[in-house]
Design a protein around this motif. Structure first.
Motif, PDB file in Angstrom:
ATOM      1  N   LEU A 167      33.218  39.920  34.477  1.00 52.76           N
ATOM      2  CA  LEU A 167      33.659  38.756  35.616  1.00 52.76           C
ATOM      3  C   LEU A 167      34.688  38.293  35.335  1.00 52.76           C
ATOM      4  CD1 LEU A 167      29.691  36.425  36.379  1.00 52.76           C
ATOM      5  CD2 LEU A 167      31.614  37.865  38.076  1.00 52.76           C
ATOM      6  N   ASP A 168      34.915  37.391  33.832  1.00 58.31           N
ATOM      7  CA  ASP A 168      35.775  37.329  33.257  1.00 58.31           C
ATOM      8  C   ASP A 168      37.089  38.191  34.118  1.00 58.31           C
ATOM      9  OD1 ASP A 168      35.671  35.410  32.660  1.00 58.31           O
ATOM     10  OD2 ASP A 168      35.352  36.901  30.073  1.00 58.31           O
ATOM     11  N   LEU A 169      37.493  39.448  33.756  1.00 60.84           N
ATOM     12  CA  LEU A 169      37.913  40.433  34.560  1.00 60.84           C
ATOM     13  C   LEU A 169      38.570  40.363  36.409  1.00 60.84           C
ATOM     14  CD1 LEU A 169      37.718  43.862  32.006  1.00 60.84           C
ATOM     15  CD2 LEU A 169      39.318  42.186  31.914  1.00 60.84           C
ATOM     16  N   ALA A 170      37.510  39.817  36.708  1.00 57.68           N
ATOM     17  CA  ALA A 170      37.309  39.452  37.943  1.00 57.68           C
ATOM     18  C   ALA A 170      38.078  39.065  38.602  1.00 57.68           C
ATOM     19  CB  ALA A 170      36.235  39.636  38.460  1.00 57.68           C
ATOM     20  N   GLU A 171      37.981  37.950  38.091  1.00 54.81           N
ATOM     21  CA  GLU A 171      38.884  36.110  38.020  1.00 54.81           C
ATOM     22  C   GLU A 171      40.006  36.502  37.602  1.00 54.81           C
ATOM     23  OE1 GLU A 171      38.429  31.435  36.959  1.00 54.81           O
ATOM     24  OE2 GLU A 171      36.894  33.425  36.452  1.00 54.81           O
ATOM     25  N   ALA A 172      40.864  36.979  36.451  1.00 56.53           N
ATOM     26  CA  ALA A 172      41.574  37.372  35.806  1.00 56.53           C
ATOM     27  C   ALA A 172      42.793  38.057  36.891  1.00 56.53           C
ATOM     28  CB  ALA A 172      41.967  38.084  34.250  1.00 56.53           C
ATOM     29  N   SER A 173      42.305  39.467  37.217  1.00 56.43           N
ATOM     30  CA  SER A 173      42.745  40.013  38.864  1.00 56.43           C
ATOM     31  C   SER A 173      42.665  39.626  40.097  1.00 56.43           C
ATOM     32  CB  SER A 173      41.333  41.365  38.720  1.00 56.43           C
ATOM     33  OG  SER A 173      41.659  42.429  37.558  1.00 56.43           O
ATOM     34  N   LEU A 174      41.543  39.176  39.776  1.00 52.99           N
ATOM     35  CA  LEU A 174      42.018  37.997  41.500  1.00 52.99           C
ATOM     36  C   LEU A 174      43.428  36.860  41.747  1.00 52.99           C
ATOM     37  CD1 LEU A 174      41.419  37.678  44.641  1.00 52.99           C
ATOM     38  CD2 LEU A 174      39.303  36.091  43.259  1.00 52.99           C
ATOM     39  N   ALA A 175      43.576  36.412  40.399  1.00 52.00           N
ATOM     40  CA  ALA A 175      44.304  35.196  40.120  1.00 52.00           C
ATOM     41  C   ALA A 175      45.530  36.262  40.402  1.00 52.00           C
ATOM     42  CB  ALA A 175      44.297  34.541  38.803  1.00 52.00           C
ATOM     43  N   LYS A 176      46.234  37.367  40.051  1.00 52.18           N
ATOM     44  CA  LYS A 176      46.905  37.528  39.822  1.00 52.18           C
ATOM     45  C   LYS A 176      47.586  38.540  41.344  1.00 52.18           C
ATOM     46  CE  LYS A 176      46.992  39.581  35.392  1.00 52.18           C
ATOM     47  NZ  LYS A 176      46.679  40.678  34.349  1.00 52.18           N
ATOM     48  N   ALA A 177      46.521  38.476  42.401  1.00 46.55           N
ATOM     49  CA  ALA A 177      46.756  39.529  43.740  1.00 46.55           C
ATOM     50  C   ALA A 177      47.353  38.471  45.000  1.00 46.55           C
ATOM     51  CB  ALA A 177      45.041  39.644  44.319  1.00 46.55           C
ATOM     52  N   ASP A 178      48.529  39.273  45.239  1.00 48.75           N
ATOM     53  CA  ASP A 178      49.153  38.811  46.272  1.00 48.75           C
ATOM     54  C   ASP A 178      47.972  38.784  47.385  1.00 48.75           C
ATOM     55  OD1 ASP A 178      50.490  37.963  48.638  1.00 48.75           O
ATOM     56  OD2 ASP A 178      52.079  39.919  48.115  1.00 48.75           O
ATOM     57  N   LEU A 179      47.674  37.478  47.769  1.00 49.76           N
ATOM     58  CA  LEU A 179      46.297  37.802  48.909  1.00 49.76           C
ATOM     59  C   LEU A 179      47.444  38.069  50.214  1.00 49.76           C
ATOM     60  CD1 LEU A 179      44.121  34.568  47.512  1.00 49.76           C
ATOM     61  CD2 LEU A 179      44.063  37.281  47.294  1.00 49.76           C
ATOM     62  N   ASP A 180      48.249  37.622  50.884  1.00 49.63           N
ATOM     63  CA  ASP A 180      49.178  38.121  51.960  1.00 49.63           C
ATOM     64  C   ASP A 180      49.597  39.589  52.304  1.00 49.63           C
ATOM     65  OD1 ASP A 180      48.908  35.120  52.215  1.00 49.63           O
ATOM     66  OD2 ASP A 180      50.583  34.566  51.508  1.00 49.63           O
ATOM     67  N   ARG A 181      48.813  40.167  51.164  1.00 51.21           N
ATOM     68  CA  ARG A 181      49.909  41.310  51.091  1.00 51.21           C
ATOM     69  C   ARG A 181      48.857  42.445  52.103  1.00 51.21           C
ATOM     70  NH1 ARG A 181      49.386  45.546  45.866  1.00 51.21           N
ATOM     71  NH2 ARG A 181      49.474  47.722  47.260  1.00 51.21           N
ATOM     72  N   PRO A 182      49.666  42.913  52.957  1.00 51.80           N
ATOM     73  CA  PRO A 182      48.119  44.669  54.014  1.00 51.80           C
ATOM     74  C   PRO A 182      47.989  44.616  53.168  1.00 51.80           C
ATOM     75  CG  PRO A 182      50.988  44.054  54.797  1.00 51.80           C
ATOM     76  CD  PRO A 182      51.148  43.619  53.176  1.00 51.80           C
ATOM     77  N   ARG A 183      46.487  44.867  53.850  1.00 51.88           N
ATOM     78  CA  ARG A 183      45.649  45.620  53.201  1.00 51.88           C
ATOM     79  C   ARG A 183      44.409  45.538  54.444  1.00 51.88           C
ATOM     80  NH1 ARG A 183      45.945  41.425  49.641  1.00 51.88           N
ATOM     81  NH2 ARG A 183      46.342  42.095  47.163  1.00 51.88           N
ATOM     82  N   PRO A 184      43.711  47.323  54.052  1.00 52.29           N
ATOM     83  CA  PRO A 184      42.840  47.714  54.566  1.00 52.29           C
ATOM     84  C   PRO A 184      41.761  46.537  55.705  1.00 52.29           C
ATOM     85  CG  PRO A 184      43.213  49.030  53.332  1.00 52.29           C
ATOM     86  CD  PRO A 184      43.826  47.683  52.888  1.00 52.29           C
ATOM     87  N   SER A 185      40.871  46.618  56.369  1.00 53.00           N
ATOM     88  CA  SER A 185      40.233  45.296  56.842  1.00 53.00           C
ATOM     89  C   SER A 185      39.082  44.826  56.190  1.00 53.00           C
ATOM     90  CB  SER A 185      40.128  45.742  58.895  1.00 53.00           C
ATOM     91  OG  SER A 185      39.647  46.855  58.930  1.00 53.00           O
ATOM     92  N   TRP A 186      38.754  46.497  55.960  1.00 48.08           N
ATOM     93  CA  TRP A 186      37.304  46.494  55.251  1.00 48.08           C
ATOM     94  C   TRP A 186      36.990  45.495  53.947  1.00 48.08           C
ATOM     95  CZ3 TRP A 186      36.351  47.223  50.084  1.00 48.08           C
ATOM     96  CH2 TRP A 186      37.568  48.423  49.156  1.00 48.08           C
ATOM     97  N   VAL A 187      38.782  45.065  53.498  1.00 50.84           N
ATOM     98  CA  VAL A 187      38.165  44.993  52.506  1.00 50.84           C
ATOM     99  C   VAL A 187      38.800  43.134  52.873  1.00 50.84           C
ATOM    100  CG1 VAL A 187      40.981  44.646  51.405  1.00 50.84           C
ATOM    101  CG2 VAL A 187      39.057  44.480  49.522  1.00 50.84           C
ATOM    102  N   ALA A 188      38.371  42.756  53.570  1.00 44.01           N
ATOM    103  CA  ALA A 188      38.683  40.918  53.677  1.00 44.01           C
ATOM    104  C   ALA A 188      38.044  40.238  53.269  1.00 44.01           C
ATOM    105  CB  ALA A 188      39.042  41.031  55.211  1.00 44.01           C
ATOM    106  N   PHE A 189      36.628  40.606  53.470  1.00 46.14           N
ATOM    107  CA  PHE A 189      35.989  39.796  53.068  1.00 46.14           C
ATOM    108  C   PHE A 189      36.117  39.201  51.552  1.00 46.14           C
ATOM    109  CE2 PHE A 189      34.563  44.031  50.676  1.00 46.14           C
ATOM    110  CZ  PHE A 189      33.718  42.976  49.554  1.00 46.14           C
TER     111      PHE A 189
END
Length: 205
Positions: free
Chosen positions: A93-115
């Protein structure tokens, strides 16, 4: 998978994994492994769910996109929790949180991962903590606070999980009141059924 037709779902997933490999598409491969992990969880097979989550983590897309990495870590956290591996689950969970904090949420991605985003990670955190016997109410409340109103099914499932967490804490009155308070926000006809499915599956795990 939602219909609990698990044998048919596994056949489709095996085929999808084969085709994703042929296409050399790491994002699609992660998507399939994520679904395999979810199906294994439905089948009460946490060891297979963990193996699938670890396979998802090993895909190349997790090294290129922290959001995909976060999802894979969160999926393994669920499996560790069901194997009663609390230290590994909380570390994931700590790794998941740390990774999400680094993610560019505006980056184009496949629609399936929008959730997947902060709300979903909070919701998965609540599941892990509840499974480990830790307080899970706060994580569910955080998930509901940031969950888009358009994600009605997710809101129904998260509300059911919140009610279960409150029940496990011994707060029976609050657990009973929670679904009633949220019913006005969950207007989609499918939501009551979704809540019922979540409650049934949660009591079995």
């Amino acid at each position: 998978m939602d219909a609990r037709e698990r044998a048919r779902a596994r056949q489709h997933l095996d085929r999808a994994l084969y085709l994703a490999g042929l296409a050399q598409d790491p994002a699609l491969t992660l998507r399939v492994w994520n679904s395999v992990s979810m199906l294994a969880h439905q089948q009460s097979n946490p060891a297979e769910a963990l193996a699938a989550g670890q396979a998802a983590k090993a895909t190349a897309v997790t090294r290129r996109d922290p959001l995909h990495a976060s999802l894979a870590h969160a999926r393994t956290a669920i499996a560790h929790a069901h194997l009663n591996e609390s230290r590994q689950a909380l570390r994931a969970l700590d790794l998941a949180e740390a990774s999400l904090a680094k993610a560019d949420l505006d980056r184009p991605r496949p629609s399936w991962v929008a959730f997947y985003g902060a709300a979903e990670l909070f919701a998965l955190t609540a599941i892990v903590r509840d499974r480990l016997g830790a307080a899970a109410e706060a994580a569910s409340l955080k998930a509901l606070a940031v969950l888009p109103d358009t994600f009605r099914r997710n809101r129904a499932l998260t509300t059911a999980r919140l009610s279960l967490a409150q029940l496990h804490q011994g707060d029976i009155d609050q657990a009973t009141a929670t679904p009633r308070r949220s019913s006005t926000r969950c207007a989609a006809p499918r939501c009551p059924a979704a809540c019922a499915r979540c409650s049934a599956s949660s009591t079995a795990t």
